[in-house]
Design a protein around this motif. Structure first.
Motif, mmCIF file in Angstrom:
data_model
loop_
_atom_site.group_PDB
_atom_site.id
_atom_site.type_symbol
_atom_site.label_atom_id
_atom_site.label_comp_id
_atom_site.label_asym_id
_atom_site.label_seq_id
_atom_site.Cartn_x
_atom_site.Cartn_y
_atom_site.Cartn_z
ATOM 1 N N VAL A 136 0.842 -1.190 0.000
ATOM 2 C CA VAL A 136 0.000 0.000 0.000
ATOM 3 C C VAL A 136 0.879 1.243 0.000
ATOM 4 C CG1 VAL A 136 -0.181 0.114 2.524
ATOM 5 C CG2 VAL A 136 -1.983 1.103 1.120
ATOM 6 N N ASP A 137 0.433 2.262 -0.701
ATOM 7 C CA ASP A 137 1.151 3.528 -0.739
ATOM 8 C C ASP A 137 0.227 4.589 -1.303
ATOM 9 O OD1 ASP A 137 3.151 5.322 -0.354
ATOM 10 O OD2 ASP A 137 4.595 4.403 -1.713
ATOM 11 N N ALA A 138 0.663 5.834 -1.189
ATOM 12 C CA ALA A 138 -0.109 6.969 -1.697
ATOM 13 C C ALA A 138 0.803 7.857 -2.532
ATOM 14 C CB ALA A 138 -0.721 7.765 -0.545
ATOM 15 N N THR A 215 -3.891 9.842 -4.167
ATOM 16 C CA THR A 215 -4.473 8.594 -4.637
ATOM 17 C C THR A 215 -3.780 7.452 -3.911
ATOM 18 O OG1 THR A 215 -4.847 7.157 -6.552
ATOM 19 C CG2 THR A 215 -2.896 8.549 -6.619
ATOM 20 N N ASN A 216 -4.562 6.567 -3.305
ATOM 21 C CA ASN A 216 -4.045 5.465 -2.503
ATOM 22 C C ASN A 216 -4.287 4.150 -3.227
ATOM 23 O OD1 ASN A 216 -3.642 6.775 0.490
ATOM 24 N ND2 ASN A 216 -5.365 7.704 -0.584
ATOM 25 N N TYR A 217 -3.224 3.365 -3.397
ATOM 26 C CA TYR A 217 -3.304 2.075 -4.078
ATOM 27 C C TYR A 217 -3.040 0.947 -3.088
ATOM 28 C CZ TYR A 217 -3.472 3.691 -8.964
ATOM 29 O OH TYR A 217 -3.859 4.244 -10.162
ATOM 30 N N LEU A 218 -3.859 -0.093 -3.171
ATOM 31 C CA LEU A 218 -3.605 -1.368 -2.504
ATOM 32 C C LEU A 218 -3.418 -2.401 -3.598
ATOM 33 C CD1 LEU A 218 -3.583 -2.982 0.231
ATOM 34 C CD2 LEU A 218 -5.982 -3.496 -0.242
ATOM 35 N N ILE A 219 -2.225 -2.971 -3.705
ATOM 36 C CA ILE A 219 -1.922 -3.869 -4.820
ATOM 37 C C ILE A 219 -1.530 -5.252 -4.310
ATOM 38 C CG2 ILE A 219 -1.086 -1.887 -6.143
ATOM 39 C CD1 ILE A 219 1.732 -3.243 -5.922
ATOM 40 N N VAL A 240 -3.332 6.628 6.016
ATOM 41 C CA VAL A 240 -3.351 5.421 6.850
ATOM 42 C C VAL A 240 -4.778 4.904 6.992
ATOM 43 C CG1 VAL A 240 -2.902 4.517 9.156
ATOM 44 C CG2 VAL A 240 -1.248 6.047 8.087
ATOM 45 N N GLY A 241 -5.732 5.813 7.195
ATOM 46 C CA GLY A 241 -7.128 5.400 7.268
ATOM 47 C C GLY A 241 -7.613 4.770 5.980
ATOM 48 N N ALA A 242 -7.132 5.285 4.835
ATOM 49 C CA ALA A 242 -7.520 4.709 3.544
ATOM 50 C C ALA A 242 -7.000 3.287 3.393
ATOM 51 C CB ALA A 242 -7.002 5.585 2.408
ATOM 52 N N SER A 243 -5.814 3.002 3.928
ATOM 53 C CA SER A 243 -5.272 1.647 3.833
ATOM 54 C C SER A 243 -6.169 0.653 4.563
ATOM 55 C CB SER A 243 -3.852 1.607 4.406
ATOM 56 O OG SER A 243 -3.852 1.813 5.808
ATOM 57 N N ARG A 244 -6.704 1.055 5.719
ATOM 58 C CA ARG A 244 -7.615 0.169 6.448
ATOM 59 C C ARG A 244 -8.929 -0.007 5.682
ATOM 60 N NH1 ARG A 244 -7.365 2.348 12.679
ATOM 61 N NH2 ARG A 244 -5.163 2.955 12.717
#
Length: 453
Positions: A136-138, A215-219, A240-244
């Protein structure tokens, strides 16, 4: 849409053209079913939503950012005409149609999210996702806002936003309680752009200040498939909230929870590590965000040994630091609201200690604090010593490569839509394009069964 099969046009499209593969992935029937409740059965027939989606896919896959230019390209390019099922005589819709659909039916039906999830489902079907490890990263994307016309934060208020009257200001007011935007942090940016007040004023990249969204990606690290995407303010708490949010949504939608998650130090705070380890049982290959290390030559907290059995720290000289020296009838007495615990040594012990000058030179006695979720922080530190952590570091670079591709190849270095919803739409469309390109690259046309015409 005339000449539905497009056989006359199809003969002019190269056999290895990327749109031939993408054409076999998009499902037009599901798009129409999703939008059917938003159409009236009376009056003149509307423009087919599949045509709009196919044109948007062309624009983001081919890096055509302007809607006017996209309409011209589709009108002239035979491959684009065939992909949009316009044939030789089909009429290309006006560029204003994209705004009407984007601000109306697409957002009301959440269609872009459905299209994105359909690409993830196809990646799962084609065995491009392992589900073992995620990253995960932004990344910051410049907003369509002029920083020169921004106003100081002290001059901005919800009343000023209502007076502005534009769509972006209205969306800003609707997201004041949203954890990804207004409620992410009580700290306001130094300046606010009246044209897009939800954008974050920042100079994070050590350049001239500008307004951005994140923009936040979870790959999935097997083939860099984007499992989820989220738009937020460009601050650490929101990211961090977006990752959850993305981890929970991926588990709920696809039933996939990774064994481990790789991220940078921004995601290494105690609360997030505790959530990953205790609530989701995910191994955090994340550097711990730790500010307890000292640089003045004195003992840091890491020099003290934790004795879990007796709830105490042992200093380098072998003395105990305890939180309480006697039992209280009230177990909550002395507890801080934040959950932080303070362990102290005896004053008499520290005064005669030979290491006092390198332990507590100015203080009468030494104390150390134990943060909430310290067990999860210790677990993350131990994970960092493993070979699996080194492997995850290399795999985490894949998400950074996706951001580079997003900005340099797809041309998404600056948004064209304003407001939180505009950012969400653009980020979803870009993720759709990247997943489709991944499918086209790893599962070329020979793998798919060409439908009979």
């Amino acid at each position: 849409m005339e000449d539905f099969s497009g056989e006359q046009v199809k003969r002019h499209v190269p056999a290895k053209h990327i749109l031939r593969v993408i054409n076999l992935i998009l499902d037009g029937d599901s798009l129409r079913d999703a939008l059917r409740p938003f159409y009236s059965h009376l009056g003149r027939p509307s423009i087919d939503p599949e045509l709009i989606i196919r044109m948007l896919v062309i624009g983001y896959v081919m890096g055509i950012r302007s809607k006017r230019r996209l309409c011209d390209k589709v009108h002239l390019n035979l491959a684009y005409r065939w992909f949009c099922r316009l044939g030789l005589k089909g009429k290309v819709p006006d560029h204003s149609t994209f705004s009407r659909y984007g601000h109306g039916k697409f957002r009301e039906s959440n269609l872009l999210r459905q299209v994105f999830e359909s690409t993830v489902e196809r990646c799962l079907k084609e065995d491009l996702v392992s589900g073992e490890g995620f990253a995960v990263d932004a990344s910051l994307i410049s907003a369509d806002a002029n920083k020169v016309r921004s106003i100081p934060a002290e001059d901005w208020s919800p009343q000023v936003a209502r007076a502005a009257g534009n769509r972006a200001a209205q969306e800003y007011l609707e997201t004041l309680d949203n954890a990804a935007f207004g409620a992410a942090s009580p700290v306001q940016p130094k300046f606010v752009a009246k044209s897009d007040p939800a954008a974050q004023w920042t100079r994070a990249e050590e350049s001239r200040p500008y307004c951005v969204f994140a923009t936040n990606y979870l790959i999935d690290t097997k083939n860099s498939v984007i499992m989820d995407v989220e738009a937020t303010r460009a601050i650490r708490q929101a990211e961090v909230g977006a990752s959850r949010t993305m981890l929970d949504r991926t588990e709920k939608r696809f039933g996939i929870r990774p064994d481990w998650l790789a991220a940078d130090t921004a995601y290494g705070n105690a609360e997030n590590l505790g959530w990953l380890v205790k609530k989701r049982s995910i191994i955090p290959f994340i550097p711990v965000l730790d500010k307890s290390e000292r640089t003045d030559g004195t003992f840091s907290r890491s020099d003290f040994e934790w004795d879990e059995a007796h709830d105490q720290y042992i200093c380098p000289e072998g003395h105990a630091l305890k939180q309480f020296r006697r039992n209280y009838s009230d177990p909550n007495r002395g507890q801080e609201p934040s959950g932080r615990k303070k362990y102290r040594a005896f004053k008499a012990t520290c005064q005669v200690c030979p290491s006092k000058e390198i332990c507590c030179l100015k203080a009468e006695a030494r104390y150390v604090t134990r943060e909430p979720h310290e067990e999860a922080r210790e677990f993350a530190r131990e994970c960092r010593k493993t070979n699996a952590y080194k492997v995850s570091r290399d795999k985490r670079k894949k998400v950074e490569m996706l951001f580079a591709h997003l900005k340099r190849i797809l041309g998404l270095s600056r948004l064209r839509l304003r407001g939180p919803n505009g950012a969400k739409d653009e980020f979803l469309l870009a993720a759709i394009a990247q997943n489709l390109q991944k499918l086209a690259k790893l599962r070329p046309q020979c793998v798919f069964q060409e439908p009979a015409t």
